[in-house]
Design an enzyme around this catalytic site. Structure first.
Site, short mmCIF file in Angstrom:
data_model
loop_
_atom_site.label_atom_id
_atom_site.label_comp_id
_atom_site.label_asym_id
_atom_site.label_seq_id
_atom_site.Cartn_x
_atom_site.Cartn_y
_atom_site.Cartn_z
N TYR A 118 0.87 -1.18 0.00
CA TYR A 118 0.00 0.00 0.00
C TYR A 118 0.90 1.23 0.00
O TYR A 118 1.82 1.34 0.82
CB TYR A 118 -0.89 0.02 1.24
CG TYR A 118 -1.68 1.31 1.42
CD1 TYR A 118 -2.97 1.42 0.93
CD2 TYR A 118 -1.12 2.41 2.06
CE1 TYR A 118 -3.69 2.60 1.07
CE2 TYR A 118 -1.83 3.59 2.21
CZ TYR A 118 -3.10 3.68 1.72
OH TYR A 118 -3.80 4.86 1.86
N GLU A 206 -3.62 7.40 -3.93
CA GLU A 206 -3.68 6.16 -3.14
C GLU A 206 -3.55 4.99 -4.10
O GLU A 206 -4.43 4.79 -4.95
CB GLU A 206 -4.98 6.07 -2.35
CG GLU A 206 -5.03 4.86 -1.43
CD GLU A 206 -6.30 4.81 -0.59
OE1 GLU A 206 -6.18 4.81 0.64
OE2 GLU A 206 -7.39 4.78 -1.18
#
Length: 396
Positions: A118, A206
């Site tokens: 991530y 993101e």
């Protein structure tokens, strides 16, 4: 301004960020053509079909599926396009899917195992600096990771005077447990990602997941990108990326009328001039036992036409049980605002919800007199607490 995955990836790629390649399709036939083109260009034999909506958790809602042949591409694309996709980030009704991204399969076998990470870039409001937030737990909801295993989330703050330094990019790769070619690839990926974030004037990148492929390439498999609306004047080419189908219809209409409007879930409509006063007004409504139905800033001008437009926007929400107009007359005179309210009310005919008008500032006494003598079903107030008491009264 939120972007679709394929649009975000186009921006990333333009700054040298490696992405999972794909082609957007509006129907099943276009999806098959896209799959054929991808096979020719990349050699991929399997394809990932991804719903393009402004919401996370698409896979959980059935909006991301793997197709192992062209027949499955056609079938899956046909199923996804037109569906109402319900995810943890949508309403109970879900969002209608108008298009899909047909992407290459990047989870191919090779010399090592694939791994997911991530990585996001955003502003740390506490320090006023950009930061890179990253974790080894790619593919999972970052909120769940933060709650259950906060030690697996790392942050790297960037000094705006010097930007991202090489040792910081290397530290990201090190904390993610990478070595060799994958380590070098990650440092290049992070550097390019941060450059893209700054130069595109974004407020959020993101990437979940960032994939380490079996041959140690690092690429963005997904992309959630939000562009700062205030910077769009510097990026005219980004304006066309806006998809109003993904936005609240009321908010879009309000924007076209020049009103700053945000739809909320409450029962008291707000019409205010100035963002700070709007926030205070919403606090006032909550203290009075109500819930704000919207944020609406009419700006420095509040003539009859603007007030009427604001009334119509507010009343499109069936949950509104009362309207509180809270105007501070600094540049604009209160008596002109009061006359605008009266004229707008008369133009609209009957308004079936109670209206409380609180006007304070230049000529506030004249404004109150105008409202009181208008013969309309409108209650006037000059003090904050007085307005709160009247909101509480009409909601009782």
């Amino acid at each position: 301004m939120n972007l679709h995955e394929y649009q975000g990836k186009e921006i990333l790629s333009s700054f040298g960020v490696r992405i999972q390649r794909g082609i957007v399709a509006q129907n099943a036939n276009e999806a098959v053509a896209a799959a054929k083109q991808l096979t020719n260009e990349t050699g991929t034999s399997w394809h990932v079909i991804k719903a393009q909506v402004h919401a996370g958790g698409r896979g959980k809602g059935g909006g991301v599926k793997l197709a192992k042949n062209l027949q499955e591409v056609e079938e899956i694309a046909g199923q996804i396009i037109g569906m109402n996709l319900i995810t943890p980030q949508t309403s109970a009704e879900g969002k209608k899917v108008h298009q899909v991204l047909v992407a290459e399969d990047v989870y191919y076998p090779g010399e090592s195992e694939t791994d997911e990470f991530y990585v996001s870039v955003l502003l740390n409001r506490a320090t006023g600096r950009n930061m890179i937030m990253y974790s080894t737990e790619g593919g999972m909801d970052i909120e769940t990771v933060a709650e259950e295993t906060p030690d697996l989330i790392f942050t790297e703050e960037i000094d705006p005077a010097v930007g991202l330094l090489p040792f910081q990019a290397r530290r990201v790769a090190f904390n993610l447990g990478l070595s060799g070619l994958a380590f070098k690839e990650m440092t290049k990926f992070v550097t390019a990602l941060y450059t893209a974030y700054v130069k595109s004037d974004s407020s959020l990148f993101e990437i979940n997941p960032v994939l380490k492929t079996s041959d140690n390439k690092i690429m963005a498999v997904d992309a959630k990108v939000t562009i700062d609306d205030n910077a769009l004047y510097r990026h005219k080419n980004y304006i066309d990326l806006r998809d109003v189908r993904e936005e609240s219809a009321i908010e879009v209409e309000a924007g076209e009328l020049g009103l700053n409007y945000v739809d909320l879930d409450g029962n008291v409509g707000c019409m205010v001039n100035g963002a700070g006063l709007a926030m205070a007004t919403m606090d006032l409504i909550k203290q009075a036992g109500g819930e704000p139905a919207n944020f609406l800033d009419v700006g420095g001008t509040a003539d009859a036409a603007r007030v009427e437009a604001a009334f119509k926007i507010i009343l499109k929400d069936p949950a509104v049980k009362a309207i509180l107009i809270n105007i501070f007359g600094g540049i604009v005179r209160c008596d002109r605002v009061a006359q605008g309210v009266i004229d707008a009310y008369k133009n609209m005919g009957t308004i079936n919800v109670p209206i409380i008008v609180r006007l304070q500032g230049t000529n506030a006494d004249i404004a109150k007199e105008l409202i009181d003598n208008s013969g309309l079903d409108v209650m006037s107030a000059t003090e904050f607490q007085e307005a709160a008491d009247k909101v509480q009264q009409v909601l009782a």
